[in-house]
Design a protein around this motif. Structure first.
Motif, PDB file in Angstrom:
ATOM      1  N   ILE A  53       0.872  -1.166   0.000  1.00 21.57           N
ATOM      2  CA  ILE A  53       0.000   0.000   0.000  1.00 21.57           C
ATOM      3  C   ILE A  53       0.914   1.223   0.000  1.00 21.57           C
ATOM      4  N   CYS A  54       0.808   2.009  -1.055  1.00 22.26           N
ATOM      5  CA  CYS A  54       1.616   3.213  -1.203  1.00 22.26           C
ATOM      6  C   CYS A  54       0.702   4.430  -1.129  1.00 22.26           C
ATOM      7  N   ALA A  55       1.302   5.603  -0.956  1.00 20.35           N
ATOM      8  CA  ALA A  55       0.492   6.810  -0.841  1.00 20.35           C
ATOM      9  C   ALA A  55       1.136   7.969  -1.568  1.00 20.35           C
ATOM     10  N   MET A  56       0.261   8.832  -2.090  1.00 19.37           N
ATOM     11  CA  MET A  56       0.684  10.131  -2.612  1.00 19.37           C
ATOM     12  C   MET A  56      -0.288  11.162  -2.062  1.00 19.37           C
ATOM     13  N   GLY A  57       0.200  12.350  -1.778  1.00 25.97           N
ATOM     14  CA  GLY A  57      -0.633  13.389  -1.190  1.00 25.97           C
ATOM     15  C   GLY A  57      -0.749  13.206   0.314  1.00 25.97           C
ATOM     16  N   HIS A  58      -1.513  14.114   0.942  1.00 29.30           N
ATOM     17  CA  HIS A  58      -1.626  14.108   2.396  1.00 29.30           C
ATOM     18  C   HIS A  58      -3.059  14.377   2.818  1.00 29.30           C
ATOM     19  N   GLY A  59      -3.385  13.961   4.041  1.00 36.28           N
ATOM     20  CA  GLY A  59      -4.693  14.253   4.625  1.00 36.28           C
ATOM     21  C   GLY A  59      -5.835  13.742   3.765  1.00 36.28           C
ATOM     22  N   ALA A  60      -6.851  14.565   3.635  1.00 34.89           N
ATOM     23  CA  ALA A  60      -8.031  14.180   2.858  1.00 34.89           C
ATOM     24  C   ALA A  60      -7.709  13.991   1.387  1.00 34.89           C
ATOM     25  N   PHE A  61      -6.575  14.529   0.936  1.00 33.62           N
ATOM     26  CA  PHE A  61      -6.217  14.442  -0.472  1.00 33.62           C
ATOM     27  C   PHE A  61      -5.243  13.312  -0.771  1.00 33.62           C
ATOM     28  N   LYS A  62      -4.961  12.479   0.240  1.00 38.40           N
ATOM     29  CA  LYS A  62      -4.085  11.330   0.036  1.00 38.40           C
ATOM     30  C   LYS A  62      -4.809  10.296  -0.822  1.00 38.40           C
ATOM     31  N   VAL A  63      -4.105   9.749  -1.796  1.00 37.51           N
ATOM     32  CA  VAL A  63      -4.629   8.684  -2.646  1.00 37.51           C
ATOM     33  C   VAL A  63      -3.702   7.484  -2.507  1.00 37.51           C
ATOM     34  N   GLU A  64      -4.306   6.308  -2.269  1.00 34.19           N
ATOM     35  CA  GLU A  64      -3.535   5.061  -2.222  1.00 34.19           C
ATOM     36  C   GLU A  64      -3.234   4.592  -3.634  1.00 34.19           C
ATOM     37  N   VAL A  65      -2.049   4.053  -3.811  1.00 36.60           N
ATOM     38  CA  VAL A  65      -1.719   3.303  -5.018  1.00 36.60           C
ATOM     39  C   VAL A  65      -1.278   1.940  -4.519  1.00 36.60           C
ATOM     40  N   ASP A  66      -2.101   0.924  -4.762  1.00 39.93           N
ATOM     41  CA  ASP A  66      -1.833  -0.430  -4.287  1.00 39.93           C
ATOM     42  C   ASP A  66      -1.120  -1.209  -5.384  1.00 39.93           C
ATOM     43  N   LEU A  67       0.041  -1.738  -5.047  1.00 41.87           N
ATOM     44  CA  LEU A  67       0.851  -2.521  -5.984  1.00 41.87           C
ATOM     45  C   LEU A  67       0.667  -3.987  -5.620  1.00 41.87           C
ATOM     46  N   MET A  68       0.016  -4.748  -6.504  1.00 41.93           N
ATOM     47  CA  MET A  68      -0.456  -6.086  -6.156  1.00 41.93           C
ATOM     48  C   MET A  68       0.166  -7.183  -7.012  1.00 41.93           C
ATOM     49  N   GLN A  69       0.386  -8.314  -6.351  1.00 38.33           N
ATOM     50  CA  GLN A  69       0.763  -9.533  -7.061  1.00 38.33           C
ATOM     51  C   GLN A  69      -0.057 -10.671  -6.470  1.00 38.33           C
ATOM     52  N   PRO A  70      -0.351 -11.696  -7.280  1.00 37.83           N
ATOM     53  CA  PRO A  70      -1.099 -12.835  -6.748  1.00 37.83           C
ATOM     54  C   PRO A  70      -0.200 -13.689  -5.860  1.00 37.83           C
ATOM     55  N   LEU A  71      -0.800 -14.315  -4.854  1.00 31.14           N
ATOM     56  CA  LEU A  71      -0.070 -15.298  -4.051  1.00 31.14           C
ATOM     57  C   LEU A  71       0.172 -16.556  -4.874  1.00 31.14           C
TER      58      LEU A  71
END
Length: 156
Positions: A53-71
């Motif tokens: 789980i990664c993030a850009m921005g702060h507070g209410a304007f933070k957006v997650e960028v989830d980097l996913m791989q299958p198990l």
């Protein structure tokens, strides 16, 4: 379509989830090159996912960028087969949204409302419609995320 007023608001983008066979290749771009901060990790056998789980921005304007791989590359859900796996939207009243959307023909993925990787209540609009529910994501999985009070206050 219902003629009643929509009883909820979409407040903004909560997350973008990106899948690959190996998330280390995603981290090279998103973390090493673009500078996003890794704020957590989520692993779920049920969801067949290992995600940073990664993030850009702060507070209410933070957006997650989830980097996913299958198990497991052979199991479903196959989080890597659609590189832009899903988009998450902040919703001010998730239960009312699901009730209203369902009544208006929106198809949801199995699982109902449940806790997501970041601890918020979530559910998913199915990417494909069917005869019973003719409205869907048209190929895109859409996560609806219950916004916490501070996000509702800032974006509502």
């Amino acid at each position: 379509m219902s003629t009643t007023q929509r009883p909820f608001k979409v407040l903004g983008i909560q997350q973008v989830a990106i899948g690959a066979e190996r998330k280390d290749r995603l981290r090279t771009l998103w973390v090493d090159m673009l500078g996003l901060e890794v704020t957590g990790n989520f692993v779920s056998e049920r969801e067949n996912v290992d995600e940073d789980i990664c993030a850009m921005g702060h507070g209410a304007f933070k957006v997650e960028v989830d980097l996913m791989q299958p198990l497991d590359l052979q199991k479903k859900p196959a989080v890597h087969t659609t590189p832009l796996n899903h988009i998450g939207l902040w919703i001010d009243d998730l239960p009312r949204a699901v009730e209203w959307l369902t009544a208006n023909g929106v198809r949801f993925a199995p699982g109902g409302i449940r806790k997501g990787a970041a601890g918020h209540d979530i559910c998913f609009v199915h990417p494909k419609s069917n005869d019973e529910f003719p409205v869907a994501g048209e190929g895109v999985l859409i996560e609806l995320v219950q916004a916490p009070p501070e996000i509702v206050a800032a974006l509502g």
